[in-house]
Design an enzyme around this catalytic site. Structure first.
Site, mmCIF file in Angstrom:
data_model
loop_
_atom_site.group_PDB
_atom_site.id
_atom_site.type_symbol
_atom_site.label_atom_id
_atom_site.label_comp_id
_atom_site.label_asym_id
_atom_site.label_seq_id
_atom_site.Cartn_x
_atom_site.Cartn_y
_atom_site.Cartn_z
ATOM 1 N N THR A 236 0.849 -1.202 0.000
ATOM 2 C CA THR A 236 0.000 0.000 0.000
ATOM 3 C C THR A 236 0.876 1.241 0.000
ATOM 4 O O THR A 236 1.783 1.367 0.818
ATOM 5 C CB THR A 236 -0.926 -0.024 1.240
ATOM 6 O OG1 THR A 236 -1.666 -1.249 1.184
ATOM 7 C CG2 THR A 236 -1.871 1.160 1.247
ATOM 8 N N CYS A 322 26.703 8.940 5.781
ATOM 9 C CA CYS A 322 26.680 7.481 5.644
ATOM 10 C C CYS A 322 27.951 6.848 6.167
ATOM 11 O O CYS A 322 27.961 5.676 6.498
ATOM 12 C CB CYS A 322 26.472 7.085 4.197
ATOM 13 S SG CYS A 322 24.862 7.557 3.658
HETATM 14 N N1 PLP Z 1 22.706 8.610 -3.165
HETATM 15 C C1 PLP Z 1 23.335 9.689 -2.697
HETATM 16 C C2 PLP Z 1 24.292 10.410 -3.568
HETATM 17 C C3 PLP Z 1 23.094 10.137 -1.393
HETATM 18 O O1 PLP Z 1 23.730 11.211 -0.923
HETATM 19 C C4 PLP Z 1 22.187 9.407 -0.595
HETATM 20 C C5 PLP Z 1 21.951 9.790 0.807
HETATM 21 O O2 PLP Z 1 22.835 10.296 1.484
HETATM 22 C C6 PLP Z 1 21.539 8.292 -1.143
HETATM 23 C C7 PLP Z 1 21.836 7.923 -2.433
HETATM 24 C C8 PLP Z 1 20.563 7.485 -0.358
HETATM 25 O O3 PLP Z 1 19.338 8.149 -0.262
HETATM 26 P P1 PLP Z 1 18.161 7.580 0.673
HETATM 27 O O4 PLP Z 1 18.463 8.094 2.050
HETATM 28 O O5 PLP Z 1 16.910 8.156 0.119
HETATM 29 O O6 PLP Z 1 18.215 6.121 0.582
#
Ligand code: PLP
Length: 377
Positions: A236, A322
């Site tokens: 959904t 990250c």
């Molecule tokens: N790709 C890039 C270049 C990003 O900077 C990020 C997040 O930091 C992502 C992908 C991942 O995005 P999401 O948090 O929506 O999974």
């Protein structure tokens, strides 16, 4: 609070918050046949139309996902199951976000030949390096538009159309997360078959992303079940988050160049003040997206400085969110000397930031340089 961590996530705007709460109050399931369902369906389709228009795509080419990570996983693993059955080379870069890089690692472990193109010694990517890595046995090229750690803009707009002519069968995927609604992106001009997007980097809510799939390209569904999203992604739909995503895009449409100019002014001020301050090194350049600036403060560990700044209400990132304080392998790719790699700070802007906030950041860094240096003595 001074918030300079917009590449990690952005503050949702008021129009986004009301779109999300509106979607929660009108709680219908878009698959229901009654009026409540129809209202939810209309909200969902309005957002799809807005996002499609922002890319010059057709609404039928936009599929909602939970985040850009899901979009890229679906795209990359999907291609590995279609064209990848016959062709075993994947071309990517050494600076991709983990949401792409780890997919490539997984496919390499399954026997795909993964070629990772690196920037040259000057920290720049050259189109010919990416193009020459592709051959007749290539199923997929996946290349980001804007790097999330330095703001480097990769030459996707030059590479993809050329590759389409040279190798029409190769599927071209672009992680546009850090470029979307910052650079003008038109799907035809970019030449991508697949594009990953995320709402929370553009003042939308977390937990919602999208995958653009060029009409005519078949990508197998990643999540199966009730057949939502034209059978591509079952489950959904989160109408509140989808409505928030649409509202975020609506709020930014028509202002890409004005915001780019404003944010360039902020970045230029940052570079100017960094250049005047001993011990601060600039890792990004004026050719990068102005929304992201990487700097290093020699002798001060990123994490220590990050917390020092936080105590003064200034929020930045060490490398990228990250990497969670882990030493970034991407930063070294851009030619940043090893002795500075522990000291990298990512300052990432939105057009809500001001010049005086940058002055405050530099003042705080100078205080850190003198007070933390004293502690070390
Ligand atoms: N790709 C890039 C270049 C990003 O900077 C990020 C997040 O930091 C992502 C992908 C991942 O995005 P999401 O948090 O929506 O999974």
């Amino acid at each position: 609070m001074i918030y300079f961590d917009n590449a990690a996530t952005t503050r949702p705007t008021e129009n986004v918050i009301s779109a999300v709460t509106g979607g929660l109050r009108e709680f219908g399931n878009p698959s229901s046949l009654h009026g409540l369902g129809l209202a939810a369906e209309q909200k969902r389709e309005h957002a799809r139309e807005v996002i499609a228009a922002s890319l010059g795509a057709a609404p039928q080419e936009i599929f909602f996902t939970s985040c850009a990570t899901e979009s890229s996983n679906t795209a990359i693993f999907g291609v590995s199951k279609t064209v990848g059955k016959r062709k075993k080379r994947i071309v990517t870069t050494t600076v991709e976000h983990p949401s792409v890089a780890v997919c490539a690692d997984t496919l390499a472990a399954q026997g795909f030949e993964v070629i990772r193109v690196a920037p040259r010694a000057d920290g720049k990517f050259y189109s010919e390096d990416i193009i020459s890595a592709v051959d007749g046995n290539t199923c997929l090229v996946t290349c980001m538009l804007v790097n999330n750690e330095t703001g480097t803009i990769l030459p996707v707009e030059e590479v993809f159309p050329k590759l389409k002519k040279l190798y029409p069968e190769v599927v071209l995927h672009c992680d546009c997360v850090q470029g979307y609604m910052k650079l003008p992106i038109r799907v035809k001009k970019l030449g991508a078959d697949l594009i990953s997007l995320s709402a929370h980097k553009i003042h939308g809510p977390k937990g919602i992303g999208a995958l653009y799939i060029r009409k005519g390209l078949h990508i197998p569904s990643f999540i199966v079940g009730g057949g939502q999203e034209s059978g591509f992604r079952s489950g959904t739909e989160s109408v509140p988050l989808i409505a928030g995503f649409g509202a975020a895009v609506e709020g930014l449409m028509g202002s890409i160049s004005r915001r780019w100019e404003k944010v360039s002014g902020l970045r230029d001020r940052l570079f100017e003040l960094c250049g005047q301050t001993e011990g601060i090194y600039i890792n990004s350049s004026r050719e990068c997206s102005p929304y992201i600036a990487s700097i290093a403060v020699k002798g001060l560990k990123s994490e220590v400085l990050l917390h020092f700044l936080e105590e003064r209400g200034i929020y930045v990132s060490s490398g990228s969110a990250c990497s969670k304080g882990k030493k970034s392998s991407v930063i070294a790719q851009f030619g940043i000397p090893d002795e500075l790699s522990d000291s990298v700070l990512r300052i990432s802007f939105s057009d809500e930031n001001t010049l005086s906030e940058i002055d405050e950041l530099i003042i705080a860094i100078k205080i850190a340089q003198s007070s933390l240096a004293k502690i070390r003595k």
